[in-house]
Design a protein around this motif. Sequence first.
Motif, mmCIF file in Angstrom:
data_model
loop_
_atom_site.group_PDB
_atom_site.id
_atom_site.type_symbol
_atom_site.label_atom_id
_atom_site.label_comp_id
_atom_site.label_asym_id
_atom_site.label_seq_id
_atom_site.Cartn_x
_atom_site.Cartn_y
_atom_site.Cartn_z
ATOM 1 N N ALA A 220 43.639 56.361 28.411
ATOM 2 C CA ALA A 220 42.683 55.262 28.539
ATOM 3 C C ALA A 220 41.490 55.623 29.422
ATOM 4 C CB ALA A 220 43.375 54.028 29.102
ATOM 5 N N GLN A 221 40.306 55.151 29.004
ATOM 6 C CA GLN A 221 39.089 55.273 29.799
ATOM 7 C C GLN A 221 38.443 53.898 29.857
ATOM 8 O OE1 GLN A 221 36.514 58.380 28.367
ATOM 9 N NE2 GLN A 221 38.060 59.963 28.648
ATOM 10 N N LEU A 222 37.799 53.596 30.999
ATOM 11 C CA LEU A 222 37.273 52.261 31.254
ATOM 12 C C LEU A 222 35.869 52.317 31.826
ATOM 13 C CD1 LEU A 222 40.427 51.401 33.325
ATOM 14 C CD2 LEU A 222 40.117 50.792 30.952
ATOM 15 N N VAL A 223 35.123 51.230 31.607
ATOM 16 C CA VAL A 223 33.802 51.052 32.210
ATOM 17 C C VAL A 223 33.815 49.700 32.912
ATOM 18 C CG1 VAL A 223 31.328 50.826 31.791
ATOM 19 C CG2 VAL A 223 32.683 52.386 30.390
ATOM 20 N N VAL A 224 33.391 49.670 34.174
ATOM 21 C CA VAL A 224 33.337 48.413 34.923
ATOM 22 C C VAL A 224 32.121 47.620 34.448
ATOM 23 C CG1 VAL A 224 33.075 47.352 37.202
ATOM 24 C CG2 VAL A 224 34.513 49.378 36.925
ATOM 25 N N VAL A 225 32.361 46.380 33.997
ATOM 26 C CA VAL A 225 31.294 45.496 33.538
ATOM 27 C C VAL A 225 30.856 44.590 34.689
ATOM 28 C CG1 VAL A 225 30.702 43.646 31.918
ATOM 29 C CG2 VAL A 225 32.158 45.540 31.183
ATOM 30 N N ARG A 226 31.822 44.003 35.382
ATOM 31 C CA ARG A 226 31.543 43.128 36.524
ATOM 32 C C ARG A 226 32.473 43.539 37.662
ATOM 33 N NH1 ARG A 226 32.163 37.900 34.398
ATOM 34 N NH2 ARG A 226 30.078 38.216 33.614
ATOM 35 N N PRO A 227 31.916 43.816 38.841
ATOM 36 C CA PRO A 227 32.750 44.259 39.969
ATOM 37 C C PRO A 227 33.583 43.105 40.533
ATOM 38 C CG PRO A 227 30.512 43.948 40.708
ATOM 39 C CD PRO A 227 30.498 43.723 39.223
ATOM 40 N N PRO A 228 34.666 43.428 41.250
ATOM 41 C CA PRO A 228 35.481 42.376 41.876
ATOM 42 C C PRO A 228 34.773 41.800 43.095
ATOM 43 C CG PRO A 228 36.323 44.534 42.466
ATOM 44 C CD PRO A 228 35.217 44.763 41.475
ATOM 45 N N LYS A 229 35.133 40.566 43.449
ATOM 46 C CA LYS A 229 34.559 39.912 44.629
ATOM 47 C C LYS A 229 35.102 40.516 45.915
ATOM 48 C CE LYS A 229 34.255 35.652 42.021
ATOM 49 N NZ LYS A 229 34.998 34.448 41.702
ATOM 50 N N ALA A 230 36.301 41.071 45.864
ATOM 51 C CA ALA A 230 36.932 41.690 47.030
ATOM 52 C C ALA A 230 37.375 43.102 46.658
ATOM 53 C CB ALA A 230 38.133 40.862 47.475
ATOM 54 N N THR A 231 37.566 43.934 47.667
ATOM 55 C CA THR A 231 38.027 45.297 47.394
ATOM 56 C C THR A 231 39.470 45.269 46.910
ATOM 57 O OG1 THR A 231 38.707 45.589 49.679
ATOM 58 C CG2 THR A 231 36.494 46.336 49.092
ATOM 59 N N GLY A 232 39.813 46.260 46.128
ATOM 60 C CA GLY A 232 41.166 46.352 45.605
ATOM 61 C C GLY A 232 41.320 47.610 44.780
#
Length: 102
Positions: A16-28
């Motif tokens: 699997a490969q992924l692209v971040v579309v919207r970042p998270p509000k908090a780190t994780g």
Amino acid sequence: MDLKPGSRWKSAVCDAQLVVVRPPKATGELQCGGAAVLPIDDPAAPTGAIDPAFAEGVAIGKRYVDEESGLEVLGAKAGKGSLAFNGAAMTVKGAKPLPASD
């Protein structure tokens, strides 16, 4: 783990490969198949076993969301592991309904 919009990641245990579309509000930690994802340019090949609790798979072209954090990622390459953010399974984002054309 710096999950910026447009950043690309790959699974450590499947293809699997992924692209971040919207970042998270908090780190994780973004995970696939029960293991933390790696930057796309990491030379390591996928190794290890997929956690049976996270083995539903990633589909190409589908968007996955974590409602609590707001994280949204796009499947760029299919794989056998499923996605999680901080251990909580991510769900496939549904399509928005089209407006009625009366």
